[in-house]
Design a protein around this motif. Sequence first.
Motif, PDB file in Angstrom:
ATOM      1  N   MET A   1       0.729  -1.098   0.225  1.00 16.76           N
ATOM      2  CA  MET A   1      -0.391   0.073  -0.025  1.00 16.76           C
ATOM      3  C   MET A   1       1.159   1.353   0.155  1.00 16.76           C
ATOM      4  O   MET A   1       1.995   1.382   0.939  1.00 16.76           O
ATOM      5  CB  MET A   1      -1.263  -0.361   0.831  1.00 16.76           C
ATOM      6  N   GLU A   2       0.656   1.684  -0.569  1.00 17.35           N
ATOM      7  CA  GLU A   2       1.524   3.467  -1.472  1.00 17.35           C
ATOM      8  C   GLU A   2       1.146   4.645   0.697  1.00 17.35           C
ATOM      9  O   GLU A   2       0.319   4.130   0.901  1.00 17.35           O
ATOM     10  CB  GLU A   2       1.047   4.594  -2.659  1.00 17.35           C
ATOM     11  N   THR A   3       2.011   4.718   1.032  1.00 19.53           N
ATOM     12  CA  THR A   3       1.783   5.036   2.031  1.00 19.53           C
ATOM     13  C   THR A   3       1.976   7.558   1.762  1.00 19.53           C
ATOM     14  O   THR A   3       3.168   6.679   0.593  1.00 19.53           O
ATOM     15  CB  THR A   3       3.116   5.048   3.138  1.00 19.53           C
ATOM     16  N   ARG A   4       2.279   7.873   2.529  1.00 18.04           N
ATOM     17  CA  ARG A   4       2.973   9.067   2.386  1.00 18.04           C
ATOM     18  C   ARG A   4       3.957  10.167   3.818  1.00 18.04           C
ATOM     19  O   ARG A   4       3.768   9.228   4.793  1.00 18.04           O
ATOM     20  CB  ARG A   4       1.427  10.639   2.387  1.00 18.04           C
ATOM     21  N   ILE A   5       4.217  10.689   3.996  1.00 15.52           N
ATOM     22  CA  ILE A   5       4.524  11.178   4.913  1.00 15.52           C
ATOM     23  C   ILE A   5       4.796  13.043   5.468  1.00 15.52           C
ATOM     24  O   ILE A   5       4.474  13.611   4.752  1.00 15.52           O
ATOM     25  CB  ILE A   5       6.250  11.486   4.599  1.00 15.52           C
ATOM     26  N   ALA A   6       4.355  12.679   6.554  1.00 11.18           N
ATOM     27  CA  ALA A   6       3.691  13.380   7.278  1.00 11.18           C
ATOM     28  C   ALA A   6       3.854  14.017   8.100  1.00 11.18           C
ATOM     29  O   ALA A   6       4.448  13.374   9.400  1.00 11.18           O
ATOM     30  CB  ALA A   6       1.778  13.536   7.521  1.00 11.18           C
ATOM     31  N   ALA A   7       4.006  15.436   8.703  1.00  7.31           N
ATOM     32  CA  ALA A   7       4.030  16.471  10.036  1.00  7.31           C
ATOM     33  C   ALA A   7       3.168  17.108  10.574  1.00  7.31           C
ATOM     34  O   ALA A   7       2.029  16.777  10.241  1.00  7.31           O
ATOM     35  CB  ALA A   7       4.589  17.079   9.987  1.00  7.31           C
ATOM     36  N   ILE A   8       2.834  16.166  11.712  1.00  8.51           N
ATOM     37  CA  ILE A   8       0.904  16.274  12.541  1.00  8.51           C
ATOM     38  C   ILE A   8       1.773  16.553  13.860  1.00  8.51           C
ATOM     39  O   ILE A   8       1.937  16.595  14.647  1.00  8.51           O
ATOM     40  CB  ILE A   8       0.300  15.069  12.864  1.00  8.51           C
ATOM     41  N   SER A   9       1.004  18.485  14.068  1.00  4.78           N
ATOM     42  CA  SER A   9       0.911  19.176  15.007  1.00  4.78           C
ATOM     43  C   SER A   9       0.273  19.400  15.792  1.00  4.78           C
ATOM     44  O   SER A   9      -1.317  19.300  15.053  1.00  4.78           O
ATOM     45  CB  SER A   9       1.254  20.191  13.977  1.00  4.78           C
ATOM     46  N   LEU A  10       0.501  18.774  17.276  1.00 10.57           N
ATOM     47  CA  LEU A  10      -0.981  18.565  17.898  1.00 10.57           C
ATOM     48  C   LEU A  10      -0.510  19.966  18.880  1.00 10.57           C
ATOM     49  O   LEU A  10       0.932  20.490  19.711  1.00 10.57           O
ATOM     50  CB  LEU A  10      -1.029  17.864  18.570  1.00 10.57           C
ATOM     51  N   ILE A  11      -1.629  21.402  19.718  1.00  9.14           N
ATOM     52  CA  ILE A  11      -1.625  21.954  20.395  1.00  9.14           C
ATOM     53  C   ILE A  11      -2.373  21.561  21.106  1.00  9.14           C
ATOM     54  O   ILE A  11      -3.694  21.344  21.461  1.00  9.14           O
ATOM     55  CB  ILE A  11      -1.316  23.216  20.188  1.00  9.14           C
ATOM     56  N   ILE A  12      -2.285  21.507  22.638  1.00 20.63           N
ATOM     57  CA  ILE A  12      -3.292  20.592  24.283  1.00 20.63           C
ATOM     58  C   ILE A  12      -3.325  21.474  24.967  1.00 20.63           C
ATOM     59  O   ILE A  12      -1.804  22.286  25.387  1.00 20.63           O
ATOM     60  CB  ILE A  12      -2.361  19.247  24.790  1.00 20.63           C
ATOM     61  N   ASP A  13      -4.086  22.011  25.307  1.00 17.70           N
ATOM     62  CA  ASP A  13      -4.559  23.267  26.316  1.00 17.70           C
ATOM     63  C   ASP A  13      -5.365  22.459  27.732  1.00 17.70           C
ATOM     64  O   ASP A  13      -5.992  23.454  28.522  1.00 17.70           O
ATOM     65  CB  ASP A  13      -4.978  24.017  25.833  1.00 17.70           C
ATOM     66  N   GLN A  14      -5.340  21.353  26.950  1.00 16.26           N
ATOM     67  CA  GLN A  14      -6.528  20.188  28.617  1.00 16.26           C
ATOM     68  C   GLN A  14      -5.708  19.799  28.475  1.00 16.26           C
ATOM     69  O   GLN A  14      -5.586  18.148  28.141  1.00 16.26           O
ATOM     70  CB  GLN A  14      -7.954  19.693  27.597  1.00 16.26           C
ATOM     71  N   PRO A  15      -5.142  19.564  29.572  1.00 21.90           N
ATOM     72  CA  PRO A  15      -4.544  18.424  29.971  1.00 21.90           C
ATOM     73  C   PRO A  15      -4.906  17.302  30.658  1.00 21.90           C
ATOM     74  O   PRO A  15      -4.387  15.971  30.438  1.00 21.90           O
ATOM     75  CB  PRO A  15      -3.955  18.543  31.700  1.00 21.90           C
ATOM     76  N   ASP A  16      -6.237  17.206  30.728  1.00 22.88           N
ATOM     77  CA  ASP A  16      -6.902  15.689  31.183  1.00 22.88           C
ATOM     78  C   ASP A  16      -7.475  15.200  29.950  1.00 22.88           C
ATOM     79  O   ASP A  16      -7.341  13.650  29.970  1.00 22.88           O
ATOM     80  CB  ASP A  16      -8.393  16.474  31.368  1.00 22.88           C
ATOM     81  N   SER A  17      -6.976  15.285  28.701  1.00 21.82           N
ATOM     82  CA  SER A  17      -7.207  15.023  27.148  1.00 21.82           C
ATOM     83  C   SER A  17      -5.942  14.239  26.605  1.00 21.82           C
ATOM     84  O   SER A  17      -5.696  13.130  25.900  1.00 21.82           O
ATOM     85  CB  SER A  17      -6.896  15.654  26.073  1.00 21.82           C
ATOM     86  N   ALA A  51       6.297  12.565  13.326  1.00 17.50           N
ATOM     87  CA  ALA A  51       6.717  11.710  11.527  1.00 17.50           C
ATOM     88  C   ALA A  51       5.855  10.821  11.838  1.00 17.50           C
ATOM     89  O   ALA A  51       5.955  10.349  12.714  1.00 17.50           O
ATOM     90  CB  ALA A  51       7.864  12.784  12.067  1.00 17.50           C
ATOM     91  N   VAL A  52       5.070  11.525  10.433  1.00 20.80           N
ATOM     92  CA  VAL A  52       4.527  10.092  10.344  1.00 20.80           C
ATOM     93  C   VAL A  52       5.170   9.463   8.788  1.00 20.80           C
ATOM     94  O   VAL A  52       5.511   9.906   7.826  1.00 20.80           O
ATOM     95  CB  VAL A  52       3.028   9.506  10.786  1.00 20.80           C
ATOM     96  N   ASP A  53       4.922   7.732   8.484  1.00 22.70           N
ATOM     97  CA  ASP A  53       4.765   7.317   7.038  1.00 22.70           C
ATOM     98  C   ASP A  53       3.717   6.407   7.373  1.00 22.70           C
ATOM     99  O   ASP A  53       3.808   5.353   8.191  1.00 22.70           O
ATOM    100  CB  ASP A  53       5.798   6.645   7.122  1.00 22.70           C
ATOM    101  N   ALA A  54       2.363   7.072   6.448  1.00 20.16           N
ATOM    102  CA  ALA A  54       1.068   5.871   7.005  1.00 20.16           C
ATOM    103  C   ALA A  54       1.093   6.052   5.154  1.00 20.16           C
ATOM    104  O   ALA A  54       0.812   6.901   4.259  1.00 20.16           O
ATOM    105  CB  ALA A  54       0.604   6.469   7.866  1.00 20.16           C
ATOM    106  N   PRO A  55      -0.583   5.367   5.080  1.00 20.21           N
ATOM    107  CA  PRO A  55      -1.713   5.346   4.515  1.00 20.21           C
ATOM    108  C   PRO A  55      -1.722   6.664   4.333  1.00 20.21           C
ATOM    109  O   PRO A  55      -2.612   7.385   5.947  1.00 20.21           O
ATOM    110  CB  PRO A  55      -2.247   4.233   4.485  1.00 20.21           C
ATOM    111  N   LEU A  56      -2.799   7.267   3.693  1.00 19.44           N
ATOM    112  CA  LEU A  56      -3.011   8.786   3.761  1.00 19.44           C
ATOM    113  C   LEU A  56      -3.948   8.265   4.497  1.00 19.44           C
ATOM    114  O   LEU A  56      -4.688   9.708   5.092  1.00 19.44           O
ATOM    115  CB  LEU A  56      -4.258   9.206   1.753  1.00 19.44           C
ATOM    116  N   ASN A  57      -4.947   7.960   4.227  1.00 20.38           N
ATOM    117  CA  ASN A  57      -6.726   7.284   4.518  1.00 20.38           C
ATOM    118  C   ASN A  57      -6.113   7.242   6.728  1.00 20.38           C
ATOM    119  O   ASN A  57      -7.029   7.812   7.329  1.00 20.38           O
ATOM    120  CB  ASN A  57      -7.245   6.230   5.054  1.00 20.38           C
ATOM    121  N   VAL A  58      -5.141   6.555   7.213  1.00 16.30           N
ATOM    122  CA  VAL A  58      -4.276   6.415   8.335  1.00 16.30           C
ATOM    123  C   VAL A  58      -4.124   7.682   8.854  1.00 16.30           C
ATOM    124  O   VAL A  58      -4.568   8.020  10.009  1.00 16.30           O
ATOM    125  CB  VAL A  58      -2.882   5.188   8.427  1.00 16.30           C
TER     126      VAL A  58
END
Length: 85
Positions: A1-17, A51-58
């Motif tokens: 299956m074809e994969t893509r390289i992506a960077a996912i950025s997260l900002i968390i302001d609720q420690p409970d999450s 940093a992820v390497d996964a299929p686009l749907n993932v």
Amino acid sequence: METRIAAISLIIDQPDSVETLNAILHDYAPYILGRMGIPYREKGLNIICLAVDAPLNVINALTGKLGRLKGVSAKAVYAPGEKNE
């Protein structure tokens, strides 16, 4: 299956999450190349970059699950795809 390289950025302001966020990341561990976290205590935020390497749907599913958590903002940026020659 074809994969893509992506960077996912997260900002968390609720420690409970954070516990739920870490459980989701554990489920997607095979796709995660690396993770960098920066606590910004003065603002009460945590910043995480994945940093992820996964299929686009993932990548889309992971970003969506994280972004639906209370107090979590998530965005994905993709590396350019293969060029048609």
